[in-house]
Design a protein around this motif. Structure first.
Motif, PDB file in Angstrom:
ATOM      1  N   LEU A  69      -6.445  -1.669   6.384  1.00 36.81           N
ATOM      2  CA  LEU A  69      -6.115  -2.434   5.192  1.00 36.81           C
ATOM      3  C   LEU A  69      -5.128  -3.537   5.522  1.00 36.81           C
ATOM      4  O   LEU A  69      -4.350  -3.422   6.486  1.00 36.81           O
ATOM      5  N   PRO A  70      -5.113  -4.606   4.735  1.00 39.50           N
ATOM      6  CA  PRO A  70      -4.103  -5.658   4.952  1.00 39.50           C
ATOM      7  C   PRO A  70      -2.720  -5.147   4.620  1.00 39.50           C
ATOM      8  O   PRO A  70      -2.474  -4.616   3.541  1.00 39.50           O
ATOM      9  N   CYS A  71      -1.823  -5.287   5.565  1.00 36.18           N
ATOM     10  CA  CYS A  71      -0.450  -4.791   5.407  1.00 36.18           C
ATOM     11  C   CYS A  71       0.433  -5.942   4.947  1.00 36.18           C
ATOM     12  O   CYS A  71       0.773  -6.832   5.733  1.00 36.18           O
ATOM     13  N   ILE A  72       0.795  -5.936   3.675  1.00 38.03           N
ATOM     14  CA  ILE A  72       1.522  -7.058   3.074  1.00 38.03           C
ATOM     15  C   ILE A  72       2.893  -6.568   2.616  1.00 38.03           C
ATOM     16  O   ILE A  72       3.006  -5.613   1.850  1.00 38.03           O
ATOM     17  N   PHE A  73       3.940  -7.246   3.089  1.00 41.21           N
ATOM     18  CA  PHE A  73       5.315  -6.936   2.674  1.00 41.21           C
ATOM     19  C   PHE A  73       5.765  -7.970   1.651  1.00 41.21           C
ATOM     20  O   PHE A  73       5.623  -9.175   1.871  1.00 41.21           O
ATOM     21  N   ILE A  74       6.295  -7.486   0.536  1.00 35.12           N
ATOM     22  CA  ILE A  74       6.808  -8.370  -0.514  1.00 35.12           C
ATOM     23  C   ILE A  74       8.327  -8.409  -0.424  1.00 35.12           C
ATOM     24  O   ILE A  74       8.984  -7.363  -0.398  1.00 35.12           O
ATOM     25  N   ARG A  83       0.139   3.311   8.603  1.00 36.18           N
ATOM     26  CA  ARG A  83      -0.870   3.722   7.625  1.00 36.18           C
ATOM     27  C   ARG A  83      -1.918   2.617   7.433  1.00 36.18           C
ATOM     28  O   ARG A  83      -3.126   2.888   7.409  1.00 36.18           O
ATOM     29  N   CYS A  84      -1.462   1.392   7.288  1.00 28.29           N
ATOM     30  CA  CYS A  84      -2.417   0.277   7.099  1.00 28.29           C
ATOM     31  C   CYS A  84      -3.237   0.027   8.360  1.00 28.29           C
ATOM     32  O   CYS A  84      -4.402  -0.366   8.301  1.00 28.29           O
ATOM     33  N   TYR A  85      -2.612   0.242   9.516  1.00 31.76           N
ATOM     34  CA  TYR A  85      -3.327   0.024  10.766  1.00 31.76           C
ATOM     35  C   TYR A  85      -4.470   1.023  10.934  1.00 31.76           C
ATOM     36  O   TYR A  85      -5.569   0.682  11.359  1.00 31.76           O
ATOM     37  N   ARG A  86      -4.195   2.320  10.572  1.00 31.92           N
ATOM     38  CA  ARG A  86      -5.234   3.335  10.698  1.00 31.92           C
ATOM     39  C   ARG A  86      -6.353   3.154   9.681  1.00 31.92           C
ATOM     40  O   ARG A  86      -7.521   3.396   9.974  1.00 31.92           O
ATOM     41  N   SER A  87      -6.000   2.711   8.493  1.00 30.87           N
ATOM     42  CA  SER A  87      -7.004   2.565   7.434  1.00 30.87           C
ATOM     43  C   SER A  87      -7.676   1.201   7.431  1.00 30.87           C
ATOM     44  O   SER A  87      -8.630   0.986   6.689  1.00 30.87           O
ATOM     45  N   MET A  99       4.700   6.464  -0.458  1.00 33.39           N
ATOM     46  CA  MET A  99       4.820   7.075   0.851  1.00 33.39           C
ATOM     47  C   MET A  99       5.794   6.288   1.705  1.00 33.39           C
ATOM     48  O   MET A  99       6.075   5.104   1.440  1.00 33.39           O
ATOM     49  N   ARG A 100       6.297   6.934   2.727  1.00 31.75           N
ATOM     50  CA  ARG A 100       7.236   6.286   3.620  1.00 31.75           C
ATOM     51  C   ARG A 100       6.497   5.290   4.508  1.00 31.75           C
ATOM     52  O   ARG A 100       5.453   5.612   5.080  1.00 31.75           O
ATOM     53  N   CYS A 101       7.010   4.085   4.627  1.00 32.55           N
ATOM     54  CA  CYS A 101       6.365   3.013   5.407  1.00 32.55           C
ATOM     55  C   CYS A 101       6.968   2.992   6.804  1.00 32.55           C
ATOM     56  O   CYS A 101       8.126   2.615   6.983  1.00 32.55           O
ATOM     57  N   ASN A 161       0.819  -1.208   0.000  1.00 32.90           N
ATOM     58  CA  ASN A 161       0.000   0.000   0.000  1.00 32.90           C
ATOM     59  C   ASN A 161       0.852   1.257   0.000  1.00 32.90           C
ATOM     60  O   ASN A 161       0.571   2.231  -0.719  1.00 32.90           O
ATOM     61  N   CYS A 162       1.910   1.273   0.824  1.00 31.79           N
ATOM     62  CA  CYS A 162       2.789   2.438   0.862  1.00 31.79           C
ATOM     63  C   CYS A 162       3.553   2.605  -0.450  1.00 31.79           C
ATOM     64  O   CYS A 162       3.844   3.713  -0.884  1.00 31.79           O
ATOM     65  N   ARG A 163       3.894   1.485  -1.075  1.00 27.29           N
ATOM     66  CA  ARG A 163       4.601   1.565  -2.362  1.00 27.29           C
ATOM     67  C   ARG A 163       3.724   2.201  -3.425  1.00 27.29           C
ATOM     68  O   ARG A 163       4.177   3.017  -4.230  1.00 27.29           O
TER      69      ARG A 163
END
Length: 579
Positions: A59-64, A53-57, A41-43, A35-37
């Motif tokens: 959304l699923p926070c997925i790191f690749i 950012r994902c916690y506030r919105s 935006m800075r993660c 999502n940040c990518r």
């Protein structure tokens, strides 16, 4: 890479991560999430494995992982990440269902609560009961088509209801020895949760309607081929245990719903079929208590039939040798006389006891005009057997005081069933021109005895008992209107009404229906008629005693002069009586 370019790289803590993977610098496994990518935006690290950012919105926070990741295994999403991903999927699915008109949307808070319930920790005292959680999982996976709150799946709630069941479960007169199960089957589990929540504090009683919906869903799936509930285990011992628990679950649910749920008769049919198919050929001390379980199903069947005047499903004689008991058995003798009497009057157009709670005006009866000598003989034989049953089992040397209390209670309640056939045949009118003074006396005396059962005993809880006591209260109110009441009748009725109001009333609201009906009749009573001068002693009336149905000795035994009345300070022998 210049120092300026390096400063633009995403960082975690005080360590920098370089894109080129220079030697001597340990690359981090966690990079910027997807999502940040996308937003460039800075993660920044946030709560656990979720960025801010994902916690506030939400959304699923997925790191690749990148090619220079040090440990690809660290990149596997955690259970919390999976839970938030499930929340997102469930939200979108319920939105689609709302648009299509096939479901109700769930709020974000409810969805989050649901995801947390999935990952609840097992209570420490129940961590060894893995089969309990497997049965709960089966129920949850097969209840996606019904709308129930996520709180009913919370393992802390389920654990508390399961642990407290034995304390909240009163003794059953057909199975006094309490059963214990370490590996409950799904249908028995939900029946126990329903039962325990009904008899629990108000916060758990609020969950009982949801558990009842889950039970209905489970018993419906029991009749669907190859469903999770209709598939018994593979080995013979497990099949027997599965069938016993399933029938016991139906019995528990039937005790709480036999009056207000007409489908109880269908449940009884399913339970009977399971008993016939899975009861072992040779029942011994190592087997489950199949005889007592069969007796329990038979009793619920007869109670259901007496309220709705339907033909009993369970035969009078058990078809399997392993289920048969001696004809001298107390419950067996009571069941046989009830089966004979109810079968005779089924299909005669007689208004049922339950119909008097469903409709304000009594139904028209076809029996009053076509009452034959055979009908009268059946009634008198029924009453004679009930009197003999009382004499035999209330004076037996082997029986304890507690057993005699139970026998007397069953006699009083079943006596009301016999006399109610006359009462409903005459339009539920105590002062009908076709009712003789002796009939009025006998019916009022039985009604007075029935209502005082609840005055003296706080442990009465079964649906059938409550309906019969309320039915007796309605008859007694008719007697008060006709100046045939006693000074304590209204007090006894009000005590029963207060106990109905104190009970935790789950849907389908049986107590509410009984309270409404009794309150309406109380408002119509002219209390000024209730005084000492208005009382009549019917035993001194010089009338024809040919309608005297029950034996005079049983009437004398039902003299309640020694019983304490509401508000009395002294204790009575009925305090410790149990169902």
């Amino acid at each position: 890479m210049t120092q300026r370019n390096a400063a633009r790289e995403p960082t975690f803590g005080s360590e920098r991560v370089f894109r080129n993977g220079n030697p001597g610098v340990e690359p981090k496994a966690r990079k910027a999430c997807t999502n940040c990518r996308k937003q460039k935006m800075r993660c920044l690290p946030g709560n656990g494995n979720i960025c801010r950012r994902c916690y506030r919105s939400g959304l699923p926070c997925i790191f690749i992982p990148r090619a220079n990741a040090a440990n690809v295994g660290d990149l596997v999403p955690s259970q919390r990440l999976d839970a938030h991903f499930q929340v997102d999927v469930l939200q979108r699915l319920r939105t689609i269902e709302e648009i299509l008109g096939i479901g109700c949307p769930e709020s974000t808070e409810e969805a989050t609560s649901n995801s947390r319930a999935l990952s609840d920790n097992v209570p420490s005292e129940l961590r060894g009961f893995q089969a309990l959680w497997e049965a709960l999982r089966t129920l949850q996976e097969n209840c996606t088509n019904i709308d129930v709150p996520s709180a009913i799946w919370n393992k802390n709630v389920v654990g508390e209801l399961w642990s407290s069941f034995q304390d909240r479960m009163p003794g059953l007169h057909f199975m006094p020895k309490k059963q214990t199960f370490s590996s409950p089957q799904p249908l028995l589990l939900v029946a126990i949760l329903h039962f325990s929540s009904v008899r629990g504090p108000p916060e758990t009683a609020e969950l009982s309607p949801s558990y009842f919906r889950v039970f209905n869903n489970a018993i419906a799936h029991l009749l669907i081929p190859e469903s999770a509930f209709s598939q018994p285990p593979q080995n013979d011992c497990a099949i027997e245990e599965w069938a016993f628990q399933t029938v016991l679950g139906i019995v528990l649910a039937g005790l709480l719903n036999e009056a207000s749920i007409p489908e109880t008769g269908l449940w009884i049919s399913v339970a009977y079929r399971l008993i016939l198919e899975h009861c072992p050929a040779h029942v011994d001390e190592t087997s489950r208590e199949w005889r007592k379980l069969f007796s329990g199903v038979q009793i619920i069947d007869l109670e259901h039939a007496s309220l709705h005047l339907s033909c009993p499903v369970i035969p009078m004689e058990a078809p399997l040798p392993g289920l048969r008991t001696s004809h001298r058995d107390q419950l067996n003798k009571l069941s046989r006389m009830m089966h004979t009497g109810l079968t005779h009057f089924t299909g005669r157009g007689l208004p049922t006891i339950w119909s008097c709670f469903q409709y304000d005006k009594p139904l028209v009866s076809n029996l009053a005009s076509s009452f034959t000598a055979v009908d009268a003989a059946v009634i008198r034989d029924w009453a004679r057997q009930l009197d003999e049953w009382l004499e035999e089992f209330s004076t037996t040397v082997e029986g304890s005081e507690h057993t005699r209390h139970l026998v007397f209670r069953q006699y009083v309640l079943h006596r009301m069933v016999v006399l109610s056939i006359y009462h409903t045949a005459r339009g539920c009118d105590l002062w009908s021109s076709t009712v003789t003074p002796k009939e009025q006396h006998e019916l009022l005396l039985s009604a007075r005895a029935t209502i005082r059962l609840h005055v003296q005993d706080d442990t009465i809880w079964a649906n059938w008992d409550l309906v019969m006591i309320t039915w007796a209260a309605l008859i007694l109110l008719q007697g008060i209107e006709g100046n045939a009441g006693e000074v304590n009748d209204l007090d006894a009725i009000k005590v029963h009404l207060d106990k109905l109001k104190q009970a935790n009333d789950p849907k389908p609201l049986l107590h509410t229906k009984l309270i409404t009906r009794l309150d309406g009749s109380l408002q119509k009573v002219n209390t000024h008629k209730v005084n000492d001068s208005s009382q009549q002693n019917y035993t001194t009336l010089d009338v024809d005693s040919s309608w005297h149905i029950f034996d005079q000795a049983s009437l004398e035994q039902m003299n309640f002069g020694s019983w304490s009345y509401p508000g009395a300070s002294e204790s009575t022998q009925w305090t410790d009586a149990q169902i």
